[in-house]
Design an enzyme around this catalytic site. Structure first.
Site, PDB file in Angstrom:
ATOM      1  N   LYS A  20     -16.998  47.712 -13.743  1.00 48.01           N
ATOM      2  CA  LYS A  20     -15.595  46.608 -13.889  1.00 48.01           C
ATOM      3  C   LYS A  20     -16.769  45.550 -14.360  1.00 48.01           C
ATOM      4  O   LYS A  20     -18.164  45.422 -15.144  1.00 48.01           O
ATOM      5  CB  LYS A  20     -15.403  45.702 -12.959  1.00 48.01           C
ATOM      6  CG  LYS A  20     -15.087  47.855 -11.973  1.00 48.01           C
ATOM      7  CD  LYS A  20     -13.592  47.069 -11.452  1.00 48.01           C
ATOM      8  CE  LYS A  20     -13.333  48.681 -10.215  1.00 48.01           C
ATOM      9  NZ  LYS A  20     -12.004  48.784  -9.574  1.00 48.01           N
ATOM     10  N   HIS A 109      -6.504  51.635 -17.881  1.00 45.84           N
ATOM     11  CA  HIS A 109      -7.147  51.555 -16.237  1.00 45.84           C
ATOM     12  C   HIS A 109      -5.962  50.832 -15.771  1.00 45.84           C
ATOM     13  O   HIS A 109      -5.742  49.799 -16.660  1.00 45.84           O
ATOM     14  CB  HIS A 109      -8.684  51.237 -16.374  1.00 45.84           C
ATOM     15  CG  HIS A 109      -8.373  50.510 -14.981  1.00 45.84           C
ATOM     16  ND1 HIS A 109      -8.277  49.770 -14.105  1.00 45.84           N
ATOM     17  CD2 HIS A 109     -10.095  51.543 -14.221  1.00 45.84           C
ATOM     18  CE1 HIS A 109      -9.318  49.888 -12.676  1.00 45.84           C
ATOM     19  NE2 HIS A 109     -10.137  51.069 -13.141  1.00 45.84           N
ATOM     20  N   GLY A 187     -10.098  50.116  -4.972  1.00 46.44           N
ATOM     21  CA  GLY A 187     -10.451  49.046  -4.543  1.00 46.44           C
ATOM     22  C   GLY A 187     -10.498  48.142  -3.036  1.00 46.44           C
ATOM     23  O   GLY A 187     -10.245  47.666  -2.393  1.00 46.44           O
TER      24      GLY A 187
HETATM   25  C1  PEP Z   1     -11.553  51.996 -10.209  1.00 50.20           C
HETATM   26  O1  PEP Z   1     -11.501  50.831 -10.139  1.00 50.20           O
HETATM   27  O2  PEP Z   1     -11.585  52.744 -11.269  1.00 50.20           O
HETATM   28  C2  PEP Z   1     -12.076  52.793  -9.432  1.00 50.20           C
HETATM   29  C3  PEP Z   1     -11.406  53.558  -8.432  1.00 50.20           C
HETATM   30  O3  PEP Z   1     -12.475  51.379  -8.168  1.00 50.20           O
HETATM   31  P1  PEP Z   1     -12.838  52.431  -6.353  1.00 50.20           P
HETATM   32  O4  PEP Z   1     -14.025  53.452  -6.758  1.00 50.20           O
HETATM   33  O5  PEP Z   1     -13.397  50.933  -6.609  1.00 50.20           O
HETATM   34  O6  PEP Z   1     -11.555  52.136  -6.025  1.00 50.20           O
END
Ligand code: PEP
Length: 267
Positions: A20, A109, A187
């Site tokens: 990200k 995404h 997240g």
């Molecule tokens: C993502 O944003 O693709 C993701 C899986 O984030 P996290 O592992 O932090 O939940």
């Protein structure tokens, strides 16, 4: 094998990091310098048993790509614009990603869908742009908490997947990777149970096989949403979970290496 049965031994798991908007280019170099030695003595097994990819922010691609050279770790991008070039301030084209030797790019995404207003048609246009390219799509699909509570999970992921399959042909499907990422698990520290993940992945597999025939069995379906070293093995033990897309836990080279190496422990 009937649709949804999963367990295709030919599907090599893919563990992909989504950084990200984190890390600078020098931090990325430092990350690679710490990560690569963690894999080194397992490199041969890794080649046969798991693929690893990192998707940093665009300004980091060049330096991270150089730092990963010779390591067998793939470079991935987080986004691309559907148009080949033009007046699209702040955007990135496929030619730019090809020039940087990216192997994968994330499309769809949930943060792009929710925060930047990208809809199914725009994501399908990105997929169309990738049709003749060697850069492969990691197509992210997944439901929000409201959609899950309204019992619409399978309908939502089916709609998101169909929008892209309707717009593309066999060339695109050949390189396609799908990532099921329930929005409520991204997240948040909340992970889908392995059973929830498998139910949705099996439904995605059925759609892929209905649409692509036997080639649908070869498409990898990753799970994403708060994956960490402590839960990756139980998720990967599901027959249609073919890897993981990892956000937060990928920023630490040790946890990301643990997640990638977990694939070697799988039967
Ligand atoms: C993502 O944003 O693709 C993701 C899986 O984030 P996290 O592992 O932090 O939940």
């Amino acid at each position: 094998m009937s649709p949804g049965e999963g367990a295709n031994a030919d599907r090599i798991p893919l563990i992909a990091a989504n950084w990200k908007m984190h890390l600078t280019a020098s931090e990325a170099e430092d990350w690679a310098g710490r990560f690569i030695p963690l894999l080194r003595d397992r490199a041969e097994a890794l080649d046969r048993r798991v693929e690893v990819a990192i998707a940093p922010a665009h300004p980091l691609l060049d330096r991270l790509g150089r730092a990963l050279r010779g390591s067998r770790v793939h470079l991935a991008a987080q986004n691309l614009h559907p148009e080949p070039e033009g007046a699209f301030t702040g955007e990135v084209s496929l030619a730019m990603l090809e020039d940087l030797a990216c192997d994968f790019v994330l499309i769809g995404h949930s943060e792009r869908r929710q925060l930047f207003g990208e809809d199914d048609a725009f994501i399908a246009a990105k997929a169309r742009r990738l049709e003749a390219s060697r850069v492969r799509a990691i197509l992210c699909i997944g439901e929000t908490l409201d959609e899950r509570e309204a019992d619409r999970t399978l309908a939502v992921v089916d709609r998101q997947l169909a929008a892209v399959l309707d717009a593309t042909g066999a060339g695109f499907a050949g390189g396609l990777v799908v990532a099921y990422e329930p929005v409520w698990a991204i997240g948040t520290g909340r992970t889908a149970t392995p059973e929830i993940a498998q139910t949705v992945h099996a439904s995605i597999r059925r759609t892929l096989v209905d649409r692509l025939g036997d080639r649908g069995h070869g498409v990898r379906i990753l799970y994403g949403g708060s994956v960490k070293p402590s839960n990756v093995e139980e998720l990967l033990s599901q027959p249609d979970v073919d890897g993981a897309l990892v956000g937060g836990a990928s920023l630490d080279p040790h946890s990301f290496a643990e997640i990638a190496l977990a694939c070697l422990e799988m039967p």
